[in-house]
Design a protein around this motif. Structure first.
Motif, short mmCIF file in Angstrom:
data_model
loop_
_atom_site.label_atom_id
_atom_site.label_comp_id
_atom_site.label_asym_id
_atom_site.label_seq_id
_atom_site.Cartn_x
_atom_site.Cartn_y
_atom_site.Cartn_z
N PRO A 142 6.44 -77.90 14.01
CA PRO A 142 6.54 -76.63 14.74
C PRO A 142 7.22 -75.50 13.96
O PRO A 142 7.45 -74.44 14.52
N TYR A 143 7.58 -75.74 12.70
CA TYR A 143 8.24 -74.70 11.95
C TYR A 143 7.21 -73.65 11.50
O TYR A 143 6.07 -73.98 11.21
N PRO A 144 7.62 -72.38 11.40
CA PRO A 144 6.68 -71.31 11.03
C PRO A 144 6.27 -71.39 9.55
O PRO A 144 7.08 -71.72 8.69
N ALA A 145 5.01 -71.05 9.29
CA ALA A 145 4.51 -70.98 7.92
C ALA A 145 3.32 -70.03 7.89
O ALA A 145 2.56 -69.93 8.85
N VAL A 146 3.15 -69.33 6.75
CA VAL A 146 2.11 -68.33 6.64
C VAL A 146 1.65 -68.25 5.19
O VAL A 146 2.41 -68.57 4.27
N VAL A 147 0.38 -67.88 4.99
CA VAL A 147 -0.16 -67.64 3.65
C VAL A 147 -0.51 -66.16 3.55
O VAL A 147 -1.22 -65.62 4.41
N VAL A 148 -0.01 -65.49 2.50
CA VAL A 148 -0.33 -64.08 2.28
C VAL A 148 -0.93 -63.92 0.89
O VAL A 148 -0.76 -64.77 0.01
N LEU B 231 -3.38 -64.30 5.62
CA LEU B 231 -4.65 -64.99 5.51
C LEU B 231 -4.72 -66.21 6.42
O LEU B 231 -5.77 -66.51 7.00
N VAL B 232 -3.63 -66.93 6.51
CA VAL B 232 -3.54 -68.12 7.36
C VAL B 232 -2.14 -68.16 7.95
O VAL B 232 -1.17 -67.85 7.26
N ALA B 233 -2.03 -68.53 9.22
CA ALA B 233 -0.73 -68.67 9.86
C ALA B 233 -0.80 -69.83 10.84
O ALA B 233 -1.87 -70.13 11.39
N ASN B 234 0.33 -70.47 11.09
CA ASN B 234 0.33 -71.58 12.04
C ASN B 234 0.92 -71.17 13.37
O ASN B 234 1.30 -70.01 13.58
N ARG B 235 1.02 -72.11 14.28
CA ARG B 235 1.49 -71.80 15.64
C ARG B 235 2.97 -71.45 15.66
O ARG B 235 3.43 -70.77 16.58
N SER C 199 -7.36 -76.81 2.83
CA SER C 199 -6.12 -77.49 2.44
C SER C 199 -4.91 -76.68 2.89
O SER C 199 -3.91 -77.25 3.36
N LEU C 200 -4.98 -75.35 2.76
CA LEU C 200 -3.89 -74.50 3.22
C LEU C 200 -3.71 -74.61 4.73
O LEU C 200 -2.58 -74.67 5.23
N GLU C 201 -4.82 -74.63 5.45
CA GLU C 201 -4.74 -74.75 6.91
C GLU C 201 -4.11 -76.07 7.31
O GLU C 201 -3.27 -76.12 8.22
N ARG C 202 -4.48 -77.16 6.63
CA ARG C 202 -3.88 -78.47 6.92
C ARG C 202 -2.39 -78.47 6.59
O ARG C 202 -1.57 -79.04 7.33
N LEU C 203 -2.04 -77.83 5.48
CA LEU C 203 -0.63 -77.75 5.09
C LEU C 203 0.19 -77.04 6.14
O LEU C 203 1.27 -77.50 6.54
N LEU C 204 -0.30 -75.90 6.62
CA LEU C 204 0.44 -75.13 7.61
C LEU C 204 0.51 -75.85 8.95
O LEU C 204 1.53 -75.81 9.63
N THR C 205 -0.59 -76.50 9.31
CA THR C 205 -0.57 -77.26 10.57
C THR C 205 0.43 -78.40 10.48
O THR C 205 1.17 -78.67 11.44
N THR D 118 -7.71 -64.60 -7.13
CA THR D 118 -7.36 -64.74 -5.72
C THR D 118 -6.34 -65.85 -5.52
O THR D 118 -5.31 -65.67 -4.85
N VAL D 119 -6.63 -67.01 -6.08
CA VAL D 119 -5.74 -68.16 -5.92
C VAL D 119 -4.38 -67.87 -6.55
O VAL D 119 -3.33 -68.25 -6.02
N SER D 120 -4.36 -67.16 -7.67
CA SER D 120 -3.10 -66.88 -8.36
C SER D 120 -2.17 -66.01 -7.52
O SER D 120 -0.95 -66.06 -7.71
N GLU D 121 -2.72 -65.21 -6.62
CA GLU D 121 -1.90 -64.29 -5.84
C GLU D 121 -1.59 -64.79 -4.43
O GLU D 121 -0.93 -64.10 -3.66
N LEU D 122 -2.05 -66.00 -4.11
CA LEU D 122 -1.72 -66.58 -2.81
C LEU D 122 -0.27 -67.04 -2.82
O LEU D 122 0.22 -67.61 -3.79
N ALA D 123 0.42 -66.82 -1.71
CA ALA D 123 1.80 -67.28 -1.56
C ALA D 123 1.94 -67.95 -0.21
O ALA D 123 1.57 -67.38 0.82
N VAL D 124 2.46 -69.16 -0.22
CA VAL D 124 2.72 -69.90 1.02
C VAL D 124 4.20 -69.74 1.33
O VAL D 124 5.06 -70.19 0.57
N GLU D 125 4.50 -69.07 2.44
CA GLU D 125 5.90 -68.87 2.83
C GLU D 125 6.19 -69.74 4.04
O GLU D 125 5.53 -69.64 5.07
N THR D 126 7.17 -70.60 3.89
CA THR D 126 7.59 -71.49 4.97
C THR D 126 8.99 -71.11 5.41
O THR D 126 9.82 -70.67 4.61
N PHE D 127 9.25 -71.29 6.70
CA PHE D 127 10.54 -70.95 7.28
C PHE D 127 11.20 -72.23 7.79
O PHE D 127 10.72 -72.85 8.74
N LEU D 128 12.29 -72.60 7.14
CA LEU D 128 13.00 -73.82 7.46
C LEU D 128 14.17 -73.49 8.38
O LEU D 128 14.93 -72.57 8.11
#
Length: 278
Positions: free
Chosen positions: A110-116, A123-127, A100-106, A252-262
């Motif tokens: 084209p905007y940058p997004a990453v999961v740390v 942990l996950v990053a997009n193009r 689900s995180l991978e689909r969200l980032l995809t 693990t899930v509690s410490e995941l952070a999705v950072e998006t760059f607008l």
């Protein structure tokens, strides 16, 4: 630990709960009202005169907004087993979360997004993120990648972040807030490492214009501090937003952070769209 009363000697759950209450800035009476208890009982728990039930520990932790990892620590200090598991993100049980995180980032491209994670490991990053990493030295991109090292190291993004001193202070402050949590020393070691990195020289036309909110439209934002970065000869400006999971029941899930760059301006958005189109 036995069910016997835990004395207030700096050990046990009482001093920990007292510290969390003080961090929250609330009185024993206010906490008691929130947790449907009495201020006397809260006082007895904090001083070790009374051993709270497992349910009470969890209730107090919830009203004190204690992170999931530290809730386990409170339970152990009170003599109970940890309640929340810590499942590796690549475990089968979290496959749906990762997908689900991978689909969200995809979908954000084209905007940058990453999961740390809680240690800022990527942990996950997009193009969109991959595009910004052009020119970063390969050793910084070897697993496990760390977002703070990549952003602050002189061989990472630092020389290309045009308002680097402001952005650096923002990132260090973000880390300092997490250092207030009683986690392992790994995060403090990371903080001391990245805080000691030398500052890169100010690029021509960089910090002065990118950091004062004036100039060419890429610099300031009336909303929040942007990250202004040079890419392929252009100045790109981003506002970042961080999302976390609501009411997680896994460490693990509690410490995941999705950072998006607008994109903070139309020029940045247009450049990203054209770059994605090739």
């Amino acid at each position: 630990m036995t069910p016997a009363t835990v004395r207030a000697t700096g050990h046990g759950v009482g001093p920990l709960l007292r510290e969390w209450r003080r961090r929250a800035g609330i009185s024993q009476l206010e906490l008691a009202l929130r947790a449907d208890s009495s201020s006397r009982h809260i006082s007895y728990v904090e001083t070790g005169k009374s051993r709270p039930s497992e349910e009470m520990v969890l209730r107090l932790a919830e009203h004190l907004d204690v992170p999931v990892r530290e809730r386990n620590a409170l339970l152990v200090a009170a003599g109970y087993a940890p309640r929340y598991p810590e499942t590796p993100l690549d475990a089968p049980g979290l496959a749906v979360v990762r997908q689900s995180l991978e689909r969200l980032l995809t979908g954000y491209e084209p905007y940058p997004a990453v999961v740390v994670d809680g240690g800022f490991r990527v942990l996950v990053a997009n193009r969109g993120i991959a595009m910004l990493l052009d020119g970063v030295r390969p050793w910084l991109l070897q697993p496990p990648m760390n977002a703070m090292r990549i952003a602050l190291h002189p061989e990472g993004l630092a020389p290309r972040i045009l308002n680097f001193r402001e952005w650096r202070e923002h990132l260090l402050d973000r880390m300092r807030r997490q250092l207030a949590l009683p986690r392992s020393g790994a995060l403090r070691e990371l903080y001391e490492e990245v805080a000691a990195y030398p500052l890169p020289p100010v690029p021509p036309g960089g910090e002065d214009r990118a950091g004062d909110g004036h100039g060419d439209g890429h610099a300031g934002s009336p909303l929040a501090l942007p990250m202004v970065i040079e890419h392929a000869g252009r100045r790109l400006s981003f506002l970042s937003a961080i999302a976390t999971f609501n009411t997680p029941v896994d460490v693990t899930v509690s410490e995941l952070a999705v950072e998006t760059f607008l994109p903070a301006d139309p020029e940045t958005a247009d450049h990203l769209r054209r770059a994605a189109a090739g």
